[in-house]
Design a protein around this motif. Structure first.
Motif, mmCIF file in Angstrom:
data_model
loop_
_atom_site.group_PDB
_atom_site.id
_atom_site.type_symbol
_atom_site.label_atom_id
_atom_site.label_comp_id
_atom_site.label_asym_id
_atom_site.label_seq_id
_atom_site.Cartn_x
_atom_site.Cartn_y
_atom_site.Cartn_z
ATOM 1 N N ALA A 1 41.173 31.744 37.618
ATOM 2 C CA ALA A 1 41.384 33.165 37.335
ATOM 3 C C ALA A 1 40.972 33.511 35.908
ATOM 4 O O ALA A 1 40.463 34.607 35.648
ATOM 5 C CB ALA A 1 42.846 33.536 37.562
ATOM 6 N N ILE A 2 41.179 32.591 34.992
ATOM 7 C CA ILE A 2 40.800 32.812 33.588
ATOM 8 C C ILE A 2 39.284 32.778 33.451
ATOM 9 O O ILE A 2 38.669 33.639 32.801
ATOM 10 C CB ILE A 2 41.445 31.759 32.678
ATOM 11 C CG1 ILE A 2 42.968 31.803 32.789
ATOM 12 C CG2 ILE A 2 41.005 31.952 31.234
ATOM 13 C CD1 ILE A 2 43.574 33.117 32.377
ATOM 14 N N THR B 1 47.425 30.104 32.170
ATOM 15 C CA THR B 1 46.041 29.892 31.739
ATOM 16 C C THR B 1 45.511 28.491 32.031
ATOM 17 O O THR B 1 44.296 28.312 32.133
ATOM 18 C CB THR B 1 45.916 30.149 30.223
ATOM 19 O OG1 THR B 1 46.857 29.319 29.523
ATOM 20 C CG2 THR B 1 46.182 31.614 29.887
ATOM 21 N N PHE C 1 42.361 46.894 37.599
ATOM 22 C CA PHE C 1 43.431 45.966 37.932
ATOM 23 C C PHE C 1 43.124 45.275 39.264
ATOM 24 O O PHE C 1 42.697 45.916 40.225
ATOM 25 C CB PHE C 1 44.769 46.711 38.072
ATOM 26 C CG PHE C 1 45.293 47.208 36.767
ATOM 27 C CD1 PHE C 1 45.841 46.344 35.851
ATOM 28 C CD2 PHE C 1 45.223 48.564 36.463
ATOM 29 C CE1 PHE C 1 46.327 46.820 34.640
ATOM 30 C CE2 PHE C 1 45.700 49.044 35.259
ATOM 31 C CZ PHE C 1 46.263 48.164 34.342
ATOM 32 N N ILE C 2 43.338 44.010 39.318
ATOM 33 C CA ILE C 2 43.210 43.251 40.563
ATOM 34 C C ILE C 2 44.610 42.850 40.990
ATOM 35 O O ILE C 2 45.283 42.092 40.302
ATOM 36 C CB ILE C 2 42.336 41.996 40.370
ATOM 37 C CG1 ILE C 2 40.986 42.384 39.748
ATOM 38 C CG2 ILE C 2 42.158 41.278 41.693
ATOM 39 C CD1 ILE C 2 40.149 43.281 40.595
ATOM 40 N N GLN D 1 50.148 46.395 29.839
ATOM 41 C CA GLN D 1 49.090 45.441 30.135
ATOM 42 C C GLN D 1 49.212 44.202 29.260
ATOM 43 O O GLN D 1 48.977 43.084 29.721
ATOM 44 C CB GLN D 1 47.728 46.112 29.920
ATOM 45 C CG GLN D 1 46.542 45.233 30.294
ATOM 46 C CD GLN D 1 46.402 45.065 31.805
ATOM 47 O OE1 GLN D 1 47.298 45.473 32.548
ATOM 48 N NE2 GLN D 1 45.330 44.445 32.237
ATOM 49 N N ASN E 1 36.940 33.117 35.927
ATOM 50 C CA ASN E 1 36.276 34.181 36.679
ATOM 51 C C ASN E 1 36.484 35.553 36.046
ATOM 52 O O ASN E 1 35.602 36.417 36.082
ATOM 53 C CB ASN E 1 36.786 34.192 38.123
ATOM 54 C CG ASN E 1 36.415 32.917 38.866
ATOM 55 O OD1 ASN E 1 35.432 32.249 38.531
ATOM 56 N ND2 ASN E 1 37.210 32.554 39.869
ATOM 57 N N GLY E 2 37.648 35.755 35.455
ATOM 58 C CA GLY E 2 37.930 37.030 34.804
ATOM 59 C C GLY E 2 37.372 37.127 33.403
ATOM 60 O O GLY E 2 37.449 38.179 32.763
ATOM 61 N N LYS E 3 36.823 35.997 32.904
ATOM 62 C CA LYS E 3 36.256 35.932 31.551
ATOM 63 C C LYS E 3 37.256 36.396 30.500
ATOM 64 O O LYS E 3 36.943 37.167 29.594
ATOM 65 C CB LYS E 3 34.966 36.764 31.462
ATOM 66 C CG LYS E 3 33.846 36.222 32.346
ATOM 67 C CD LYS E 3 32.567 37.015 32.186
ATOM 68 C CE LYS E 3 31.453 36.419 33.053
ATOM 69 N NZ LYS E 3 30.178 37.159 32.915
ATOM 70 N N TYR E 4 38.488 35.901 30.661
ATOM 71 C CA TYR E 4 39.526 36.219 29.681
ATOM 72 C C TYR E 4 39.404 35.295 28.474
ATOM 73 O O TYR E 4 38.986 34.144 28.598
ATOM 74 C CB TYR E 4 40.916 36.062 30.302
ATOM 75 C CG TYR E 4 41.234 37.070 31.376
ATOM 76 C CD1 TYR E 4 41.518 38.394 31.046
ATOM 77 C CD2 TYR E 4 41.253 36.699 32.720
ATOM 78 C CE1 TYR E 4 41.807 39.315 32.027
ATOM 79 C CE2 TYR E 4 41.537 37.627 33.707
ATOM 80 C CZ TYR E 4 41.817 38.928 33.364
ATOM 81 O OH TYR E 4 42.103 39.858 34.321
ATOM 82 N N SER F 1 41.655 45.735 45.692
ATOM 83 C CA SER F 1 41.220 46.278 44.419
ATOM 84 C C SER F 1 41.681 47.712 44.279
ATOM 85 O O SER F 1 41.572 48.487 45.233
ATOM 86 C CB SER F 1 39.700 46.212 44.298
ATOM 87 O OG SER F 1 39.269 44.888 44.323
ATOM 88 N N TYR G 1 49.435 40.143 30.282
ATOM 89 C CA TYR G 1 48.624 39.055 29.751
ATOM 90 C C TYR G 1 49.506 37.920 29.208
ATOM 91 O O TYR G 1 49.194 36.745 29.381
ATOM 92 C CB TYR G 1 47.715 39.560 28.626
ATOM 93 C CG TYR G 1 46.537 40.374 29.086
ATOM 94 C CD1 TYR G 1 45.787 39.980 30.192
ATOM 95 C CD2 TYR G 1 46.155 41.526 28.409
ATOM 96 C CE1 TYR G 1 44.700 40.730 30.617
ATOM 97 C CE2 TYR G 1 45.064 42.277 28.824
ATOM 98 C CZ TYR G 1 44.347 41.875 29.931
ATOM 99 O OH TYR G 1 43.278 42.602 30.341
#
Length: 639
Positions: free
Chosen positions: A38-39, A22, A637-638, A13, A41-44, A2, A17
Motif C-alpha cells: 500500500a505504501i 508502513t 480517498f481509497i 487526513q 503503490n500509493g507512493k507515500y 473509489s 496517515y
C-alpha cells in the motif's frame, strides 16, 4: 471502492496517515524490502523510527534498523535504512546514493541559476575573492583618516573592477561615542562609494571611543575569513568586549588590522597607555597588524589594504616575539606563490633577509637585490622583486618586540576545523564551537585544495605551532579522501598556537608551506548551546546552555552579548565543581517590529574564578514571523 475528489480537513487526513501501517515484520533483520504494498503503490513518503534510548514506536511503523536502533527489535522488526551497502540491500543502497546525488546536483544547479556565476563560485569556495571591510572612527579628529579610507576604497574599487581581484562584497561600520553602526553591507561598489563619502568627522568628547562595538558588528556581519581594517586615533571605551571580540575572531577566522593615528602628543599617549594594548592583542590573535603611524603618513601604511584585498591570498609564515630576541626564521616559497610581501612591525628594528641562493639584504637598504623596503610608523613592508623558490630566512638582530608575517598569492591553500568524534547510528566528527578541551589530543579536519585538484598535492607535515614561542607539536595524518585529512595532535602547546602545513606539489616537485593566522588555545571549560528553533518578533525566546569544567571549582562569570539591540537576560554567575556542570538560560525578546529574516549572532562566554580560564559558544539565530496557512486542498480517498 473509489470515492470522487472531495474537500477534506487536513487535520483528519494527517491522523489517518499517523495510524497507517508502513512495514512488514522481518525477524532476520536482513529483508531486502519491508515496505508494505500500500505504501509503494500509493507512493507515500515514509521513514524509519530510530530508538537510541527506547524501543517504543507506533504500531506497524518501520524502524531505521541497525545495532544501535532499539526500536528495530519491536514488531515490525528489522529496518529500512540504506545508509550502508549490505548484502541484502545492495541495489537499494545504490539507488538511494544515485537519487541523493541527482537531487544534490539539481539543487546546486538551481542555486547557480538563481545567483549567477560570481556568487555561486564564492559560495562553493572556488573563487577566493576578497571582502573589503572598514570600521572607521568618525569623531572630530578623524577627518584626514576618513579621507584616506575613502581614497583607498575608491582606488581598490576602480583598479580591480572587472578583474579576478575585485572584492565580492563591501562592508562599512562607522563608530563614535556613544553611537556605533549601522553595518552597511553591499555587493555594489557604487553604493560603497556613496556610503563612505557620507562619513563626516564630528563629536567624540572624551578620548576613548566605541571601537570594539563597531568591530563586533563587522565580525558578525562579514563572511568568515574576512580581512577587516579599523581606523582610529583613540583607545577603546568598551574594553569589556575584548573576550567577545577574540571569541568572534576564533569563530570566523577573520583577520583584523588597526591603523592607529594621532598627533605627536597623543602618539606619546598611544605608546604609554595600556588601553591601546587591546588593539595589539586583538591584531595578534587574528593574524593582523597593529600599525601606529602619524596622520601625515597614513597613505603609505594603507598599502597593506591593497596587498590583502586580493584573491587567493595565503599566509606562509607568521611569528611574534615579545620581548624580542635574536633569532632566524625560515619559510618556504613554492612555484605557485606570487606577489610575496613581508610585514615586520616593531620600533627601531634591525634584520637581514636571505634568499635560497645566499643573496642578502639588510633593513637599511631600501631598494636592494631582494626587494623594496618601505618604512612607515612601526611597519616595515618588504615587497620581493621575484619569488625565488626554496628556503628563505629572516634574521632578526634585535631585542625589541616584533611581529613577522609573510603573505602571497597561490591556489594552494587549506581550510580546517577543530573537531570531536561522536558515536551513534551515524558516527563522525562534529566541529567544536569554542576552544578545544585541555588535557585531550586535538583533532583537526583539514581540506587541502589546489588549482589542479587535491590529488596532485601531498601533505608531509601538519603541526600546531606557538606563534609567540618555539614549541611545534606534530600531528599524525590520516587521509580521508577528496583532499580531506584527519590530523591528531597528542601533545598540544599550552599557549596560543596556529596550524602549520607543509607539503609537495607533485606536478612540479615543489615543496610548499602554509600557515593559519587565527590563534587558538585549549581550555578546561566548555560551553554548549544549541538553538533548535527561530525567534518570533515580540515573544520571549529561551536558549539553554551548559557549562562544564575540569578546572577550578568556584563561581564562573557568565557574559552574553548579541550584535543586535535585543532585550536579553541571563545569569551573571554559575557555581561549578571541578568535573561538574551547570545549566543556564539566555532569554531574548526581539521587538515586535523586528523585520522577519533578521539574523542575530549571540556569544556566550564563561570565565573561571580569577579569570584564569574561559571558553565561549557562538550561536547564530534568526527572527522569523509565524506563517499560518488556513487553506484546504483536494485529494482522492481509497476506502
Amino acid at each position: 471502492m473509489s470515492h470522487p475528489i472531495t474537500e477534506y480537513n487536513p487535520l483528519s487526513q494527517r491522523r489517518w496517515y499517523v495510524a497507517m501501517p508502513t512495514c512488514s515484520d522481518c525477524a532476520s533483520g536482513t529483508c531486502p524490502n519491508q515496505l508494505l504494498p500500500a505504501i509503494l503503490n500509493g507512493k507515500y513518503l515514509t521513514s524509519g523510527y530510530m530508538g537510541l534510548f527506547s524501543s517504543v514506536k507506533p504500531p506497524g511503523k518501520c524502524s531505521h534498523g541497525g545495532e544501535t536502533d532499539l526500536s528495530s527489535t519491536k514488531n515490525p522488526r528489522g529496518g529500512i535504512s540504506k545508509d550502508e551497502r549490505r548484502s541484502h540491500n545492495t541495489n537499494l543502497h545504490n539507488n538511494a546514493v544515485n537519487l541523493a546525488s541527482e537531487a544534490t546536483l539539481e539543487l546546486l544547479e538551481d542555486i547557480h541559476g538563481a545567483v549567477g556565476n560570481k556568487d555561486y563560485l564564492r559560495l562553493m569556495g572556488i573563487a577566493r575573492s576578497a571582502v573589503l571591510a572598514f570600521v572607521i572612527d568618525t569623531t572630530g579628529s578623524m577627518a584626514n583618516d576618513i579621507a584616506e579610507a575613502k581614497r583607498v576604497a575608491f582606488n581598490i574599487i576602480d583598479s580591480k573592477k572587472g578583474t579576478q581581484d575585485e572584492p565580492s562584497e563591501y562592508i562599512l561600520v562607522p563608530f563614535n561615542d556613544p553611537d556605533f553602526g549601522p553595518l552597511i553591507r553591499t555587493t555594489d561598489p557604487d553604493i560603497m562609494k556613496s556610503e563612505i563619502s557620507k562619513l563626516t568627522a564630528n563629536g567624540g568628547g572624551d578620548t576613548p571611543e566605541m571601537c570594539l562595538s563597531g568591530l563586533q558588528l563587522a565580525l558578525t556581519g562579514a563572511p568568515s575569513s574576512s580581512h577587516i581594517y579599523v581606523f582610529t586615533d583613540a583607545p577603546p571605551k568598551d574594553t569589556y568586549l575584548e573576550n567577545i571580540i577574540t571569541a568572534l575572531i576564533r569563530s570566523t577566522k577573520s583577520t583584523v588590522s588597526f591603523f592607529m593615528t594621532a598627533s605627536s602628543r597623543r602618539r606619546r599617549a598611544l605608546k604609554a597607555s595600556s588601553q591601546f594594548q587591546v588593539y595589539y592583542d586583538v591584531a595578534l590573535a587574528s593574524g593582523g597588524q597593529a600599525i601606529a603611524v602619524p596622520k601625515s603618513s597614513l597613505s603609505q601604511a594603507t598599502d597593506i589594504i591593497v596587498d590583502t584585498s586580493t584573491s587567493a591570498l595565503v599566509t606562509i609564515l607568521q611569528r611574534s616575539r615579545d620581548p624580542g630576541r635574536v633569532e632566524s626564521f625560515s619559510f618556504l616559497l613554492d612555484e605557485s606563490a606570487s606577489n610575496t610581501t613581508i610585514y615586520i612591525t616593531g620600533n627601531s628594528l634591525t634584520f637581514n633577509l636571505r634568499s635560497p641562493t645566499g643573496v642578502s639584504q639588510s633593513n637599511t637598504v631600501s631598494n636592494g637585490p631582494l626587494g623594496t623596503i618601505q618604512s612607515v610608523g612601526n611597519l616595515q613592508r618588504i615587497q620581493l622583486n621575484e619569488t625565488e623558490m626554496g628556503l628563505w630566512h629572516i634574521d632578526m638582530t634585535t631585542t625589541r618586540a616584533y611581529t613577522i608575517k609573510v603573505i602571497g598569492q597561490s591556489a594552494i591553500t587549506f581550510i580546517y576545523d577543530f573537531v570531536e568524534e561522536f558515536k551513534g547510528p551515524h558516527p563522525g566528527y562534529a566541529v567544536i564551537d569554542g576552544r578545544p578541551s585541555a588535557g585531550l589530543p586535538a583533532k583537526l579536519l583539514l581540506t587541502l585544495t589546489g588549482e589542479k585538484g587535491p590529488e596532485v598535492l601531498e601533505v608531509h607535515e601538519v603541526a600546531l605551532m606557538e606563534v609567540s614561542g618555539v614549541k611545534v607539536s606534530n600531528g599524525t595524518i590520516e587521509k580521508m579522501g577528496g583532499g580531506d585529512f584527519l590530523v591528531t595532535v597528542k601533545e598540544v602547546p599550552e599557549g596560543e598556537f596556529v596550524v602549520l602545513l607543509k607539503g609537495k606539489d607533485k606536478t612540479v616537485s615543489s615543496l610548499f608551506q602554509r600557515q593559519t593566522t587565527t590563534q587558538m588555545s585549549q581550555s578546561k571549560v566548555t560551553v554548549k548551546a544549541i538553538a533548535d528553533s527561530s525567534m518570533l518578533p515580540g515573544q520571549v525566546f529561551k536558549l539553554n546552555f551548559t557549562i562544564t569544567t575540569n578546572g577550578s571549582s568556584g563561581t564562573y562569570t557568565i557574559r552574553a552579548r548579541s550584535d543586535k539591540t535585543i532585550p536579553m537576560t541571563h545569569p551573571s554567575t554559575l557555581n561549578l565543581q571541578s568535573g561538574g556542570s551547570a545549566q543556564g538560560t539566555v532569554s531574548l525578546t526581539p521587538p515586535a517590529d523586528t523585520v522577519s529574516g533578521t539574523d542575530v549572532t549571540l556569544t556566550i562566554e564563561a570565565e573561571g574564578p580569577g579569570g584564569s580560564d574561559s571558553n565561549y559558544a557562538v550561536v547564530r539565530l534568526s527572527v522569523l514571523s509565524k506563517v499560518t496557512s488556513y487553506g484546504f486542498r483536494k485529494a482522492i480517498f481509497i476506502m
